[in-house]
Design an enzyme around this catalytic site. Structure first.
Site, PDB file in Angstrom:
ATOM      1  N   ASP A  78      40.669  39.019  35.997  1.00 42.27           N
ATOM      2  CA  ASP A  78      40.468  37.819  36.815  1.00 42.27           C
ATOM      3  C   ASP A  78      39.257  37.981  37.720  1.00 42.27           C
ATOM      4  OD1 ASP A  78      42.041  39.807  38.176  1.00 42.27           O
ATOM      5  OD2 ASP A  78      42.456  38.355  39.757  1.00 42.27           O
ATOM      6  N   GLU A 140      44.514  40.619  40.054  1.00 45.27           N
ATOM      7  CA  GLU A 140      44.130  41.648  41.023  1.00 45.27           C
ATOM      8  C   GLU A 140      43.562  41.025  42.279  1.00 45.27           C
ATOM      9  OE1 GLU A 140      41.356  44.522  43.022  1.00 45.27           O
ATOM     10  OE2 GLU A 140      40.942  42.561  42.135  1.00 45.27           O
TER      11      GLU A 140
END
EC number: 3.5.1.16
Length: 378
Positions: A78, A140
């Site tokens: 991400d 994350e």
């Protein structure tokens, strides 16, 4: 089979948007980029498992080879959101300029997977004796959902782990944690001419801030780790808002603060310290003080300086092992095996407009990853 070139991997990773955000209008999930990684890994001979942890939030675990132990190469898929008006390049395209790759995720850190795939392609795996694992996680940048879930549920037991966050190819063996809370004081508003008819939330918050500053000094005096450039835990008062008029008793006040604990300070222990610091004020003002986490707390992390992965990786990189003050998924993966953070690009590029990876990192990164694979899988 003809495999994609390194630049093709990179281009497709960057052009596939995978933003995670606590703002639902930005939050996208990472399914598309995970599916691309899965296909590439399978084409290279890996066994691939994909797990959907929440809707649209996926982890990928790829395995090349068999046996016990081995090496885990990990990273998140991400990225953060972006402010298009501050970018001079298209965030979701790989632009080559100034001897750099520009694009969202070039450094932090989708591009790392292109390096892994390229290193795998360049190795003859005939005499492999231990497995290579590739972990690609979700979220994350928000909750660390992917790493938390993986560490709690996986059955694999690698010997060592490398997380490819941007460290300028300097091996990192420790970092502080991060805890951020909101303290909300609810008073009772009224006209300032008669204070007895109200409860001033700002005055209560003043007591709270004094208690937090006392705790800040206590943390500096009682905890010390010479391995960090700032060798003590930090506590910062970052944001405060309260009241709406000078002639009105403040009815509500909210403070946001953070603490960056050293490795070895447990999250429960830190929470107890924070609660103890405020317990007398809470007893004095029952029901008026609420403490709410701003995100899931992240513990500090440290890999022992004596671990074989520390000394061998330092030799491979030709760099001394360091510690840093930002956070990664390392505290969770360290629960599985000794873990280092090591990757191409500079942390200064993370979350910045015109994020880039300098071309000067490309060959050294592929070389280092190849040496790590030979060291721990053969």
């Amino acid at each position: 089979m003809k495999f994609p070139e390194f630049k093709d991997y990179y281009q497709q990773l960057i052009s596939t948007s995978s933003i995670s955000s606590t703002d639902s209008s930005w939050d996208e999930g990472n399914a598309e980029v995970i599916n691309k990684l899965a296909q590439w890994c399978e084409d290279l001979g890996c066994e691939v498992e994909i797990e959907e942890i929440e809707k649209g939030k996926l982890n990928l675990l790829a395995k090349l080879g068999s046996g016990e132990g081995g090496l885990l190469l990990a990273g998140h898929t991400d990225t953060v959101p972006y402010d298009e008006g501050r970018w001079n390049y298209e965030p979701h395209a790989l632009t080559e300029a100034n001897d750099r790759f520009y694009g969202l995720g070039t450094a932090d850190m989708k591009g790392f997977f292109a390096f892994i795939l390229e290193a795998i392609k360049n190795i003859n795996w005939k005499d492999q004796s231990k497995p290579l694992y590739i972990l690609a996680t979700c979220d994350e940048e928000t909750t660390m959902l992917g790493a938390r879930h993986f560490a709690s549920n996986t059955k694999i037991q690698p010997d060592y782990c490398i997380i490819g966050e941007p460290t300028s190819l300097k091996p990192i063996r420790g970092h502080k944690g991060h805890v951020a809370n909101a303290i909300r004081v609810t008073g009772k508003s009224g006209h300032s001419s008669d204070p007895a008819h109200g409860v001033n939330a700002l005055e209560i918050m003043n007591e709270i801030m004094f208690a937090l500053m006392t705790l800040k000094n206590k943390l500096v005096k009682e905890y010390h780790n010479p391995g960090f450039s700032i060798p003590y835990p930090t506590l910062n008062l970052g944001h405060i808002h309260g009241g709406d008029s000078p002639n009105r008793i403040c009815g509500c006040c909210e403070l946001h603060y953070d603490v960056r604990p050293l490795p070895g300070i447990s999250l429960d222990g830190l929470d107890n310290m924070l609660r103890d610091a405020l317990k007398e004020i809470e007893a004095k003002w029952p029901g008026r003080i609420d403490i709410t986490p701003l995100h899931e707390p992240i513990p500090g992390y440290e890999c022992s300086a004596d671990s074989p992965i520390v000394t061998s990786t330092a030799d491979i990189c030709g760099q001394d092992v360091e510690t840093v003050n930002y956070c990664t998924e390392a505290p969770f993966l360290q629960d599985l095996c000794p873990t280092l953070v090591l990757g191409p690009g500079s942390i200064e590029q993370a979350h910045q407009p015109d994020e880039y990876l300098a071309f000067s990192f490309i060959d050294p990164t592929i070389s280092i990853l190849s040496k790590l694979m030979y060291k721990h899988c053969f």
